[in-house]
Design a protein around this motif. Structure first.
Motif, short mmCIF file in Angstrom:
data_model
loop_
_atom_site.label_atom_id
_atom_site.label_comp_id
_atom_site.label_asym_id
_atom_site.label_seq_id
_atom_site.Cartn_x
_atom_site.Cartn_y
_atom_site.Cartn_z
N ASN A 1 -6.27 0.31 -3.42
CA ASN A 1 -7.64 0.44 -2.96
C ASN A 1 -7.71 1.58 -1.94
O ASN A 1 -7.17 1.49 -0.85
N SER A 2 -8.33 2.68 -2.34
CA SER A 2 -8.53 3.83 -1.47
C SER A 2 -9.82 4.51 -1.90
O SER A 2 -10.43 4.13 -2.90
N GLU A 3 -10.23 5.51 -1.15
CA GLU A 3 -11.46 6.21 -1.51
C GLU A 3 -11.33 6.87 -2.88
O GLU A 3 -12.28 6.88 -3.66
N GLU A 4 -10.14 7.41 -3.17
CA GLU A 4 -9.92 8.08 -4.46
C GLU A 4 -9.71 7.08 -5.59
O GLU A 4 -10.14 7.32 -6.72
N TYR A 5 -9.02 5.99 -5.30
CA TYR A 5 -8.69 4.99 -6.33
C TYR A 5 -9.19 3.61 -5.90
O TYR A 5 -8.40 2.73 -5.56
N PRO A 6 -10.51 3.41 -5.88
CA PRO A 6 -11.05 2.12 -5.42
C PRO A 6 -10.82 1.01 -6.43
O PRO A 6 -11.36 1.02 -7.54
N GLY A 7 -9.97 0.05 -6.07
CA GLY A 7 -9.72 -1.09 -6.96
C GLY A 7 -9.00 -0.74 -8.24
O GLY A 7 -9.15 -1.45 -9.24
N ASN A 8 -8.21 0.31 -8.25
CA ASN A 8 -7.46 0.72 -9.45
C ASN A 8 -6.14 -0.02 -9.55
O ASN A 8 -5.47 -0.25 -8.56
N SER B 1 -5.76 10.01 4.61
CA SER B 1 -6.51 9.08 3.75
C SER B 1 -6.05 7.65 4.00
O SER B 1 -4.96 7.40 4.53
N LYS B 2 -6.88 6.68 3.62
CA LYS B 2 -6.56 5.27 3.80
C LYS B 2 -6.20 4.64 2.46
O LYS B 2 -6.84 4.92 1.45
N ILE B 3 -5.19 3.77 2.48
CA ILE B 3 -4.78 3.11 1.24
C ILE B 3 -4.37 1.67 1.54
O ILE B 3 -3.75 1.38 2.56
N THR C 1 -14.23 11.14 -11.19
CA THR C 1 -13.39 9.98 -10.86
C THR C 1 -11.93 10.42 -10.92
O THR C 1 -11.56 11.23 -11.78
N TYR C 2 -11.13 9.90 -10.01
CA TYR C 2 -9.70 10.21 -10.00
C TYR C 2 -8.98 9.33 -11.03
O TYR C 2 -9.26 8.13 -11.13
N THR C 3 -8.06 9.93 -11.75
CA THR C 3 -7.28 9.21 -12.76
C THR C 3 -5.79 9.41 -12.50
O THR C 3 -5.35 10.55 -12.32
N PRO C 4 -5.00 8.32 -12.47
CA PRO C 4 -3.56 8.49 -12.27
C PRO C 4 -2.94 9.35 -13.36
O PRO C 4 -3.38 9.32 -14.51
N LEU C 5 -1.94 10.14 -13.00
CA LEU C 5 -1.19 10.89 -14.00
C LEU C 5 -0.10 9.99 -14.58
O LEU C 5 0.33 9.02 -13.95
N VAL C 6 0.31 10.32 -15.79
CA VAL C 6 1.37 9.57 -16.46
C VAL C 6 2.65 10.39 -16.43
O VAL C 6 2.63 11.58 -16.76
#
Length: 305
Positions: A71-78, A92-94, A132-137
């Motif tokens: 949970n962060s601004e870039e990845y909220p609830g991911n 940043s906050k995580i 939207t930010y998406t995790p890399l694989v």
């Protein structure tokens, strides 16, 4: 472990030395290139919760096993899954919650250890915020590299030089083997958080009287603010503030018509006597004497100059 090669003097089989990552050096604590917590292996049980806090360095998180709620601004609830990785910028906050038993590697850095600066400059110059930010694989090469690290990192004294090389290899694989559009958004938070923190510092340093007040103004704990500032500017925050105040005071005394009282108040001094003592300690004379010298064409500056 037994060697199949014969002894120099006879054909007896002899044992090999105990398996080790490094058999040449026995004490690495004094290594001048030692790096603390650059790569960190984490193994969290299901339900483990790490409360939201500000990152005092840039951080990449690489998932090895399980599911991790971010949970962060870039990845909220991911939810991060095996082989995925993200970047959280300095400042940043995580917040983290282990949805299953999880294993992951974190890579902490102030500046990326680069083998190819031109490529990273290309990425940085074109960085842009995504919708939207998406995790890399992880590619197979990155996954192989990351998967090999836990055993080494769990050693009593992992070699910092080896870690440094692996970090450079990791950054090279990321910056050179992913499409530019993905990398432009992946690295975007570094520039935006750095710029926003620097803007906050420049706008407010002259208004505060202590590090504690400075930290509170930005919504940080004092410890987090000190560490964040040191990582970004390279010197302790109090030393930096004093240096900036000295620069500003000299400039105001030489190039403005501000009254001494105004300059005193501008830089947060409690009294004119306190301000005068500061000027004597820093520049060798009182504010009024310094201004008079400057008006007569004399050069004024720090005592150490």
């Amino acid at each position: 472990m037994l060697s199949l090669f014969p002894d120099d003097n006879n054909s007896r089989i002899r044992p090999m030395p105990e398996d080790s990552f490094c058999i040449q050096y026995k004490n690495c604590t004094g290594c001048p290139r030692a790096t603390e917590n650059t790569l960190v292996y984490k193994n969290l049980p299901k339900g483990e919760h790490i409360p939201k806090d500000k990152c005092t360095q840039n951080c990449m998180l690489f998932m090895l096993k399980g599911e991790l709620l971010i949970n962060s601004e870039e990845y909220p609830g991911n939810t991060l899954h095996e082989k995925q990785f993200i970047l959280q910028a300095i400042g940043s906050k995580i917040e983290i919650l282990a949805l299953t038993d999880v294993e992951y590697i974190t890579f902490w850095f102030n500046e990326l250890p680069l083998l190819c600066e031109d490529r990273y400059n290309e990425i940085k110059d074109q960085a842009e915020a995504p919708l939207t930010y998406t995790p890399l694989v992880m590619s197979e090469r990155i996954h192989s590299l990351i998967s090999s690290m836990p055993d080494f990192l769990n050693e009593k004294s992992p070699c910092s030089k080896y870690i440094e090389l692996k970090c450079k290899e990791l950054v090279f694989l990321i910056t050179n083997f992913y499409p530019l559009p993905q990398l432009k958004t992946f690295f975007y938070p570094i520039s935006t958080y750095t710029e926003s923190f620097q803007y906050f510092v420049i706008q407010n340093y002259s208004k505060v009287k202590s590090v504690e007040e400075f930290a509170h103004l930005g919504g940080y704990t004092t410890t987090t603010f000190r560490r964040l500032f040191k990582n970004m500017y390279g010197i302790p925050v109090y030393e930096w503030i004093l240096e900036k105040k000295r620069e500003g005071i000299l400039d105001d005394l030489q190039h403005t018509n501000m009254r001494i009282t105004e300059i005193c108040n501008r830089y947060g001094f409690d009294s004119l006597s306190h301000f005068a003592h500061f000027c004597k300690d820093s520049f060798g004379d009182t504010p009024r004497a310094l201004r008079k010298k400057a008006a007569n064409g004399e050069k004024i500056g720090k005592i150490s100059d």
